[in-house]
Design a protein around this motif. Structure first.
Motif, mmCIF file in Angstrom:
data_model
loop_
_atom_site.group_PDB
_atom_site.id
_atom_site.type_symbol
_atom_site.label_atom_id
_atom_site.label_comp_id
_atom_site.label_asym_id
_atom_site.label_seq_id
_atom_site.Cartn_x
_atom_site.Cartn_y
_atom_site.Cartn_z
ATOM 1 N N TYR A 123 0.795 -1.232 -0.048
ATOM 2 C CA TYR A 123 -0.041 -0.061 0.211
ATOM 3 C C TYR A 123 0.993 1.248 -0.075
ATOM 4 N N LEU A 124 1.787 1.375 0.995
ATOM 5 C CA LEU A 124 2.515 2.564 0.984
ATOM 6 C C LEU A 124 3.489 3.121 -0.035
ATOM 7 N N PRO A 125 4.027 2.023 -0.815
ATOM 8 C CA PRO A 125 4.892 2.617 -1.963
ATOM 9 C C PRO A 125 4.157 3.044 -3.011
ATOM 10 N N GLY A 126 2.694 2.260 -2.879
ATOM 11 C CA GLY A 126 2.012 3.012 -4.190
ATOM 12 C C GLY A 126 1.463 4.251 -3.872
ATOM 13 N N LYS A 127 1.073 4.475 -2.710
ATOM 14 C CA LYS A 127 0.482 5.779 -2.333
ATOM 15 C C LYS A 127 1.432 6.973 -2.239
ATOM 16 N N LEU A 128 2.954 6.363 -1.864
ATOM 17 C CA LEU A 128 3.958 7.511 -1.866
ATOM 18 C C LEU A 128 4.845 7.753 -3.135
ATOM 19 N N SER A 129 4.352 6.869 -4.013
ATOM 20 C CA SER A 129 5.271 7.271 -5.355
ATOM 21 C C SER A 129 4.577 8.432 -5.948
ATOM 22 N N PRO A 130 5.493 9.165 -6.658
ATOM 23 C CA PRO A 130 5.205 10.679 -7.114
ATOM 24 C C PRO A 130 4.125 10.279 -8.117
ATOM 25 N N GLY A 131 4.192 9.597 -9.084
ATOM 26 C CA GLY A 131 3.276 9.580 -10.154
ATOM 27 C C GLY A 131 1.640 9.050 -9.888
ATOM 28 N N ASP B 44 -4.130 8.463 -8.527
ATOM 29 C CA ASP B 44 -5.370 7.441 -8.715
ATOM 30 C C ASP B 44 -5.498 6.601 -7.362
ATOM 31 N N LYS B 45 -6.516 6.973 -6.672
ATOM 32 C CA LYS B 45 -6.634 6.043 -5.566
ATOM 33 C C LYS B 45 -7.072 4.702 -5.767
ATOM 34 N N ASN B 46 -7.699 4.456 -7.118
ATOM 35 C CA ASN B 46 -8.299 3.305 -7.298
ATOM 36 C C ASN B 46 -7.079 2.347 -7.725
ATOM 37 N N ASP B 47 -5.951 2.925 -8.051
ATOM 38 C CA ASP B 47 -4.840 1.851 -8.118
ATOM 39 C C ASP B 47 -4.035 1.376 -7.162
ATOM 40 N N LEU B 48 -4.403 1.743 -5.969
ATOM 41 C CA LEU B 48 -3.987 1.190 -4.661
ATOM 42 C C LEU B 48 -4.260 -0.128 -4.334
ATOM 43 N N PRO B 49 -3.523 -1.037 -3.717
ATOM 44 C CA PRO B 49 -4.172 -2.241 -3.370
ATOM 45 C C PRO B 49 -5.270 -2.294 -2.287
ATOM 46 N N LEU B 50 -6.210 -3.016 -2.364
ATOM 47 C CA LEU B 50 -7.097 -3.227 -1.303
ATOM 48 C C LEU B 50 -6.581 -4.403 -0.390
ATOM 49 N N GLN C 103 -10.645 -10.553 17.094
ATOM 50 C CA GLN C 103 -10.009 -9.524 17.980
ATOM 51 C C GLN C 103 -9.866 -8.294 17.138
ATOM 52 N N PRO C 104 -10.094 -7.023 17.919
ATOM 53 C CA PRO C 104 -10.087 -5.812 17.392
ATOM 54 C C PRO C 104 -8.573 -5.388 17.301
ATOM 55 N N MET C 105 -7.935 -4.673 16.335
ATOM 56 C CA MET C 105 -6.562 -4.191 16.280
ATOM 57 C C MET C 105 -6.343 -2.948 16.296
ATOM 58 N N ALA C 106 -5.270 -2.146 16.733
ATOM 59 C CA ALA C 106 -4.992 -1.135 16.296
ATOM 60 C C ALA C 106 -4.959 -0.771 15.003
ATOM 61 N N PRO C 107 -5.320 0.533 14.320
ATOM 62 C CA PRO C 107 -5.363 0.684 12.838
ATOM 63 C C PRO C 107 -3.749 0.692 12.243
ATOM 64 N N ILE C 108 -4.076 0.309 10.904
ATOM 65 C CA ILE C 108 -2.662 0.092 10.078
ATOM 66 C C ILE C 108 -3.243 0.940 8.919
ATOM 67 N N GLU C 109 -2.210 1.803 8.334
ATOM 68 C CA GLU C 109 -2.583 2.563 7.071
ATOM 69 C C GLU C 109 -2.950 1.714 5.800
ATOM 70 N N GLY C 110 -4.075 1.881 5.197
ATOM 71 C CA GLY C 110 -4.350 1.261 4.117
ATOM 72 C C GLY C 110 -4.767 -0.155 4.343
ATOM 73 N N VAL C 111 -5.280 -0.532 5.565
ATOM 74 C CA VAL C 111 -5.891 -1.870 5.817
ATOM 75 C C VAL C 111 -7.177 -1.616 6.326
ATOM 76 N N ILE C 112 -7.949 -2.317 5.758
ATOM 77 C CA ILE C 112 -9.512 -2.163 6.342
ATOM 78 C C ILE C 112 -9.707 -3.507 7.264
ATOM 79 N N GLN C 113 -10.088 -3.207 8.336
ATOM 80 C CA GLN C 113 -10.159 -4.100 9.444
ATOM 81 C C GLN C 113 -11.864 -4.923 9.498
ATOM 82 N N VAL C 114 -11.568 -5.861 9.538
ATOM 83 C CA VAL C 114 -13.121 -6.539 9.606
ATOM 84 C C VAL C 114 -13.182 -7.464 11.098
#
Ligand SMILES: C[S@@+](CC[C@H](N)C(=O)[O-])C[C@H]1O[C@@H](n2cnc3c(N)ncnc32)[C@H](O)[C@@H]1O
Length: 158
Positions: A64-72, A75-81, A88-99
């Motif tokens: 996730y982060l390399p895609g988000k931080l790359s200069p070019g 488009d948010k749709n290009d980022l991996p899901l 158990q609940p867990m603390a948030p992690i950027e780019g990770v949807i928690q269920v």
């Protein structure tokens, strides 16, 4: 020697602390990727039994982060899901949807597939030891049927 002191002497325990991983198991997934290149080209990823989240951290940092931080990349749709599931609940992690849910429940798979807009996953990783039948081939088959797309990868502990 108590468990706490043994843990502190463990090289991966110390390395995990230094590098900010929530658990030393992060290195298992990093090593699997080094060997098998499992992250190449994947867009929809599921982390089963994810808490406390070190494998999800690996997915976030490697995908996730390399895609988000790359200069070019505008488009948010290009980022991996990335979807992480645990009882158990867990603390948030950027780019990770928690269920929060049970991975053996078909409804949990439906929630994941909804996050993927009806598509199935390219990569499923599982570091848990859930209650299963104990028949490895069958458990692996049933879990893979729930959410895997054709030609995708499944990495799991058995
Ligand atoms: C060894 S830990 C996973 C560590 C994680 N991969 C990491 O790197 O931080 C196992 C996890 O499996 C979860 N678990 C066990 N059975 C489960 C189930 N049926 N559904 C969802 N999560 C489950 C537990 O709650 C626990 O958090």
């Amino acid at each position: 020697m108590g468990k706490a002191s043994r843990d502190k002497r463990d090289i991966y325990y110390r390395k995990a602390k230094e590098e900010g991983w929530r658990a030393r198991s992060a290195f298992k997934l990093l090593q699997i990727d080094e060997e098998f290149n499992i992250f190449e080209g994947v867009k929809r990823i599921v982390d089963l039994c994810a808490a406390p989240g070190s494998w999800s951290q690996v997915l976030s940092r490697k995908l996730y982060l390399p895609g988000k931080l790359s200069p070019g990349s505008s488009d948010k749709n290009d980022l991996p899901l990335i979807v992480a599931i645990d009882l158990q609940p867990m603390a948030p992690i950027e780019g990770v949807i928690q269920v929060q849910g049970d991975i053996t429940n078909a409804r949990t798979a439906e929630v994941v597939i909804r996050h993927f807009d009806g598509c199935k996953a390219d990569l499923v990783v599982c570091d848990g030891a859930p209650d299963v039948t104990g028949l490895h081939d069958m458990d692996e088959f049933v879990q893979s049927q729930l959410i895997l797309a054709n030609g995708s990868y499944l990495v799991m502990q058995i």
